[in-house]
Design an enzyme around this catalytic site. Structure first.
Site, PDB file in Angstrom:
ATOM      1  N   GLU A  92       0.844  -1.201   0.000  1.00 46.08           N
ATOM      2  CA  GLU A  92       0.000   0.000   0.000  1.00 46.08           C
ATOM      3  C   GLU A  92       0.879   1.251   0.000  1.00 46.08           C
ATOM      4  O   GLU A  92       0.684   2.184   0.778  1.00 46.08           O
ATOM      5  CB  GLU A  92      -0.954   0.002   1.201  1.00 46.08           C
ATOM      6  CG  GLU A  92      -1.762  -1.259   1.382  1.00 46.08           C
ATOM      7  CD  GLU A  92      -2.889  -1.452   0.381  1.00 46.08           C
ATOM      8  OE1 GLU A  92      -3.039  -0.621  -0.538  1.00 46.08           O
ATOM      9  OE2 GLU A  92      -3.614  -2.452   0.509  1.00 46.08           O
ATOM     10  N   CYS A 179     -13.838  -2.676 -15.429  1.00 48.58           N
ATOM     11  CA  CYS A 179     -13.278  -2.295 -16.726  1.00 48.58           C
ATOM     12  C   CYS A 179     -13.869  -0.947 -17.159  1.00 48.58           C
ATOM     13  O   CYS A 179     -14.787  -0.418 -16.526  1.00 48.58           O
ATOM     14  CB  CYS A 179     -13.581  -3.369 -17.764  1.00 48.58           C
ATOM     15  SG  CYS A 179     -15.336  -3.533 -18.166  1.00 48.58           S
TER      16      CYS A 179
END
Length: 188
Positions: A92, A179
């Site tokens: 992260e 997407c």
């Protein structure tokens, strides 16, 4: 290709991708390989990541290592001396505003491996990632399939709620990766 050949002392490697793509799994694999080579590894995770105190993926894979030291910190500059450490692994990475500190560790001949998101839920790159880019000798993109249509490559991290806070740690309860088609259709 064997990743270990890319991980050289004095280099910074960056792994990017959307949420749920396997970035932490990749880091765990790197840690195991480095430990087999008898390298001392430290894993740094942000205190902003409140999901778990261990090194664990969204899919439940957990690092099983007695040698790898885990450090939780808000800033990399708060991490103490890493004199005896061969490799620094940061998950992260986008959570650390002072990610550029990795350059100093690379100058000390440490292997640096970073993993972070390719973009925020607003589809914008995190500035710490942008600032470390020029110093990376190797960049890997890990993709995943859209969580909505299961047909296309997903590169968009979308928050399911209306919270506009830039950093909000969470998993599939808060985020979906989709997407471009599903993003345009707002199918999340």
């Amino acid at each position: 290709m064997n990743i270990i050949r890319k991980l050289k002392p004095g280099t910074i490697s960056l792994v990017l991708g959307p949420m749920f793509a396997g970035k932490t799994t990749f880091l765990i694999h790197c840690i195991y390989m480095l430990e087999r080579l008898e390298k001392k590894v430290v894993f740094i995770k942000s205190t902003k990541n409140t999901r778990d105190k261990t090194i664990k993926t969204h899919s439940g894979i957990q690092l099983q290592s007695k040698q790898c030291e885990i450090i939780e910190s808000t800033q990399l500059s708060d991490v103490g001396s890493l004199t005896d450490i061969h490799a620094v692994v940061i998950d992260e990475a986008h959570f650390f505003d002072d990610l550029i500190k990795c350059r100093a560790w690379a100058d000390e001949e440490k292997i640096i491996i970073l993993a972070g998101l390719n973009a925020s839920f607003e589809q914008k790159m995190f500035q710490p990632i942008v600032h470390i880019f020029p110093y990376c000798s190797w960049i890997k993109y890990i993709g995943r399939t859209c969580m909505k249509c299961n047909r296309h490559n997903a590169c968009f991290n979308v928050r399911k709620n209306a919270d506009k806070t830039l950093i909000l740690a969470g998993g599939s309860e808060l985020y979906v990766t989709c997407c471009n088609n599903c993003l345009k259709k707002q199918m999340y």
